[in-house]
Every structure is written in structure tokens, then in C-alpha cells.
Design a protein around this motif. Structure first.
Motif, PDB file in Angstrom:
ATOM      1  N   SER A  81      21.687 -16.167  33.505  1.00 22.54           N
ATOM      2  CA  SER A  81      21.102 -15.510  32.338  1.00 22.54           C
ATOM      3  C   SER A  81      19.708 -16.061  32.119  1.00 22.54           C
ATOM      4  O   SER A  81      19.361 -17.146  32.617  1.00 22.54           O
ATOM      5  N   ALA A  82      18.913 -15.321  31.362  1.00 24.62           N
ATOM      6  CA  ALA A  82      17.604 -15.827  30.951  1.00 24.62           C
ATOM      7  C   ALA A  82      17.820 -17.025  30.025  1.00 24.62           C
ATOM      8  O   ALA A  82      18.863 -17.150  29.381  1.00 24.62           O
ATOM      9  N   PRO A  83      16.838 -17.926  29.943  1.00 26.38           N
ATOM     10  CA  PRO A  83      16.972 -19.055  29.014  1.00 26.38           C
ATOM     11  C   PRO A  83      17.028 -18.576  27.572  1.00 26.38           C
ATOM     12  O   PRO A  83      16.728 -17.415  27.272  1.00 26.38           O
ATOM     13  N   PRO A  84      17.406 -19.443  26.640  1.00 26.44           N
ATOM     14  CA  PRO A  84      17.654 -19.006  25.262  1.00 26.44           C
ATOM     15  C   PRO A  84      16.382 -18.558  24.547  1.00 26.44           C
ATOM     16  O   PRO A  84      15.275 -19.022  24.857  1.00 26.44           O
ATOM     17  N   LEU A  85      16.566 -17.675  23.594  1.00 29.24           N
ATOM     18  CA  LEU A  85      15.470 -17.253  22.733  1.00 29.24           C
ATOM     19  C   LEU A  85      15.091 -18.370  21.765  1.00 29.24           C
ATOM     20  O   LEU A  85      15.936 -19.158  21.336  1.00 29.24           O
ATOM     21  N   LEU A  86      13.817 -18.404  21.405  1.00 26.07           N
ATOM     22  CA  LEU A  86      13.371 -19.378  20.412  1.00 26.07           C
ATOM     23  C   LEU A  86      14.151 -19.219  19.111  1.00 26.07           C
ATOM     24  O   LEU A  86      14.502 -20.209  18.456  1.00 26.07           O
ATOM     25  N   SER A  87      14.452 -17.991  18.752  1.00 27.28           N
ATOM     26  CA  SER A  87      15.194 -17.746  17.505  1.00 27.28           C
ATOM     27  C   SER A  87      16.590 -18.360  17.547  1.00 27.28           C
ATOM     28  O   SER A  87      17.141 -18.737  16.510  1.00 27.28           O
ATOM     29  N   GLU A  88      17.190 -18.472  18.741  1.00 26.35           N
ATOM     30  CA  GLU A  88      18.505 -19.106  18.845  1.00 26.35           C
ATOM     31  C   GLU A  88      18.413 -20.595  18.542  1.00 26.35           C
ATOM     32  O   GLU A  88      19.301 -21.169  17.893  1.00 26.35           O
ATOM     33  N   LEU A  89      17.350 -21.237  19.012  1.00 26.65           N
ATOM     34  CA  LEU A  89      17.195 -22.668  18.774  1.00 26.65           C
ATOM     35  C   LEU A  89      16.995 -22.961  17.294  1.00 26.65           C
ATOM     36  O   LEU A  89      17.506 -23.954  16.780  1.00 26.65           O
ATOM     37  N   THR A  90      16.251 -22.104  16.614  1.00 28.11           N
ATOM     38  CA  THR A  90      15.947 -22.388  15.206  1.00 28.11           C
ATOM     39  C   THR A  90      17.145 -22.147  14.299  1.00 28.11           C
ATOM     40  O   THR A  90      17.138 -22.590  13.147  1.00 28.11           O
ATOM     41  N   PRO A 108      12.042 -30.168  12.154  1.00 28.10           N
ATOM     42  CA  PRO A 108      11.154 -29.442  11.229  1.00 28.10           C
ATOM     43  C   PRO A 108       9.923 -28.860  11.917  1.00 28.10           C
ATOM     44  O   PRO A 108       9.499 -27.750  11.586  1.00 28.10           O
ATOM     45  N   ALA A 109       9.330 -29.605  12.850  1.00 26.47           N
ATOM     46  CA  ALA A 109       8.144 -29.089  13.539  1.00 26.47           C
ATOM     47  C   ALA A 109       8.484 -27.839  14.341  1.00 26.47           C
ATOM     48  O   ALA A 109       7.689 -26.891  14.407  1.00 26.47           O
ATOM     49  N   LEU A 110       9.670 -27.809  14.942  1.00 28.06           N
ATOM     50  CA  LEU A 110      10.100 -26.619  15.677  1.00 28.06           C
ATOM     51  C   LEU A 110      10.287 -25.449  14.721  1.00 28.06           C
ATOM     52  O   LEU A 110       9.879 -24.312  15.020  1.00 28.06           O
ATOM     53  N   GLN A 111      10.888 -25.689  13.570  1.00 25.67           N
ATOM     54  CA  GLN A 111      11.070 -24.630  12.585  1.00 25.67           C
ATOM     55  C   GLN A 111       9.727 -24.058  12.146  1.00 25.67           C
ATOM     56  O   GLN A 111       9.563 -22.834  12.019  1.00 25.67           O
ATOM     57  N   HIS A 112       8.754 -24.937  11.909  1.00 20.86           N
ATOM     58  CA  HIS A 112       7.428 -24.481  11.478  1.00 20.86           C
ATOM     59  C   HIS A 112       6.781 -23.609  12.545  1.00 20.86           C
ATOM     60  O   HIS A 112       6.261 -22.524  12.240  1.00 20.86           O
ATOM     61  N   CYS A 113       6.802 -24.093  13.779  1.00 19.50           N
ATOM     62  CA  CYS A 113       6.152 -23.335  14.848  1.00 19.50           C
ATOM     63  C   CYS A 113       6.882 -22.027  15.131  1.00 19.50           C
ATOM     64  O   CYS A 113       6.246 -21.008  15.414  1.00 19.50           O
ATOM     65  N   ALA A 114       8.207 -22.056  15.036  1.00 22.59           N
ATOM     66  CA  ALA A 114       8.967 -20.823  15.249  1.00 22.59           C
ATOM     67  C   ALA A 114       8.623 -19.788  14.191  1.00 22.59           C
ATOM     68  O   ALA A 114       8.603 -18.577  14.468  1.00 22.59           O
ATOM     69  N   HIS A 115       8.357 -20.240  12.968  1.00 22.67           N
ATOM     70  CA  HIS A 115       7.950 -19.303  11.918  1.00 22.67           C
ATOM     71  C   HIS A 115       6.636 -18.630  12.282  1.00 22.67           C
ATOM     72  O   HIS A 115       6.458 -17.430  12.060  1.00 22.67           O
ATOM     73  N   ARG A 116       5.706 -19.400  12.853  1.00 22.22           N
ATOM     74  CA  ARG A 116       4.433 -18.822  13.282  1.00 22.22           C
ATOM     75  C   ARG A 116       4.617 -17.841  14.441  1.00 22.22           C
ATOM     76  O   ARG A 116       3.847 -16.900  14.593  1.00 22.22           O
TER      77      ARG A 116
END
Length: 225
Positions: free
Chosen positions: A83-92, A99-107
Motif C-alpha cells: 500500500s502507499a504510505p500513510p496520509l498525513l491526516s492519519e498521523l494527526t 504539537p509541531a506536527l499538528q501545527h504543520c499538518a494544519h498548514r
């Protein structure tokens, strides 16, 4: 079609061969036993030998900070599924997302981005891959020249903002033919020209940026530089 960075799940019987290769490589790492126990995936690497499936496995850094990686050669019938690797939205969606990942994912929420590297491994396994200097490795699948150029401009703006949060963005843009290009190399070439390194499933090739652009579907945007 399988691509670099895809996750590969193995047939249960194939793990004996994986552990044997690890032992031959001197990789006496206790965490390796978790992979067959938990049915965790490997990662698709560049394929260099006909009739052989090349895969990789990364473990959390050693206590001294050293990388622990295995390069594996498997029979094609060892593969159960990919399968393709996971979506960023799955990680968040994980309660443990930094927190830094959450912030960047929002952007970056408007993009269909996938994640590989340390953040993806930690999300999949729960093992401690991340450290203060861990990059967020992102894949974006560009559909056309216009899409590629727009993605590079968005990436550059988001990378500057995420850096202020202590998170460095890295990764690749994947072209329609499956070739991967490093974000930073693309950004530089879009403004200055020169050559870029195309990483395909079976090969690696240097190519002029202008040639890369000429081979992409386009709408109205000319190729910068």
C-alpha cells in the motif's frame, strides 16, 4: 503498481528469511522480533535485481544516536500485499501526535500528502523513532507541471513556517511516471535551472530541469528557469 516508499506486508512464512538476513548482517536488535509478531510492514526500496524484491526496514535510533537500517532481498512471493504510505491526516488523528506536527499538518491540510520516514514508522509501530532533529518526510503526487510548480511554492511557504515550530519539512515530489524528486532540489531548480536527480523504482538518473518540465502534462504555466 508498486512504488518506492510503499509499505510491504509479508507472508508469515517469509519472516524466517528476513530474520536470517538480519543475523547475517550482524543486526542483533531485539526489536526485530516485533515485526513478525505484530505483522508490521517493510518499505519498498529501489529494485536492482530481476526476480528479487528489495525492501528496507528501519528501527529507532541506537542509544548513541546511530541509525539502524536493514536492506533486504526477498523472493517476490514473500509479498502478501502493498500500500502507499500513510496520509498525513492519519498521523494527526493519533493522540500522540507531536504539537509541531499538528501545527504543520494544519498548514498543509488542503494537500493530499503522504508521510514516510521516522514519523511514519513511529505512527505504525509506536516505537520511539522521533528525536529533536527528526524531519517530516512528505510525498506529494504531482499531476502536471502547473500542479508541481504550485506545490513547490506552497511547500516553500509552509516549510518556513514549520521551521519556526522546530520541524523541518523534507521529502519528495512524485511525478506521474513514478519518479521521485527531492523538494529542496526541485525548488532550487525551478528558480536556477540545472540538473535534478530522478529516483525511479528501477533506476536513478540525473536530468536537466527543463527536460523534466517538458515531459510533464501542462496547462498554461511555462517552466521556470
Amino acid at each position: 503498481m508498486m512504488q518506492r516508499h510503499d509499505w510491504l506486508w509479508l507472508q508469515p512464512a517469509a519472516w524466517h528469511g528476513v530474520l536470517a538476513q538480519a543475523a547475517q548482517a550482524g543486526a542483533d536488535w531485539p526489536e526485530l522480533a516485533l515485526w513478525p509478531q505484530q505483522a508490521w510492514p517493510l518499505v519498498c526500496a529501489r529494485q536492482t535485481r530481476p526476480g528479487v524484491l528489495s525492501a528496507g526496514l528501519s528501527l529507532p535510533p541506537a542509544p548513541d544516536g546511530g541509525k539502524r537500517r536493514l536492506s533486504l532481498q526477498l523472493a517476490p512471493d514473500a509479498l502478501l500485499r502493498s500500500s502507499a504510505p500513510p496520509l498525513l491526516s492519519e498521523l494527526t488523528r493519533s493522540p500522540d501526535a507531536p504539537p509541531a506536527l499538528q501545527h504543520c499538518a494544519h498548514r498543509l491540510h488542503a494537500w493530499q500528502l503522504r508521510v514516510y520516514g521516522a514519523h511514519a514508522w513511529q505512527w505504525q509501530t509506536g516505537l520511539p523513532y522521533l528525536h529533536a532533529g527528526s524531519d517530516l518526510d512528505l510525498l506529494y503526487y504531482a499531476r502536471s507541471l502547473d500542479d508541481l510548480q504550485a506545490a513547490l511554492r506552497r511547500w516553500h511557504a509552509c516549510a518556513q513556517d514549520c521551521a519556526q515550530q522546530g520541524l523541518r519539512l523534507d521529502g519528495e515530489v512524485i511525478l506521474p511516471d513514478g519518479a521521485g524528486l527531492a523538494w529542496r532540489e526541485c525548488w532550487q531548480a525551478m528558480h536556477s535551472g540545472g540538473q535534478v536527480l530522478l529516483k525511479r523504482l528501477h533506476s536513478v538518473q540525473l536530468q536537466d530541469w527543463g527536460q523534466v518540465c517538458a515531459q510533464l502534462p501542462r496547462q498554461d504555466a511555462p517552466c521556470a528557469a
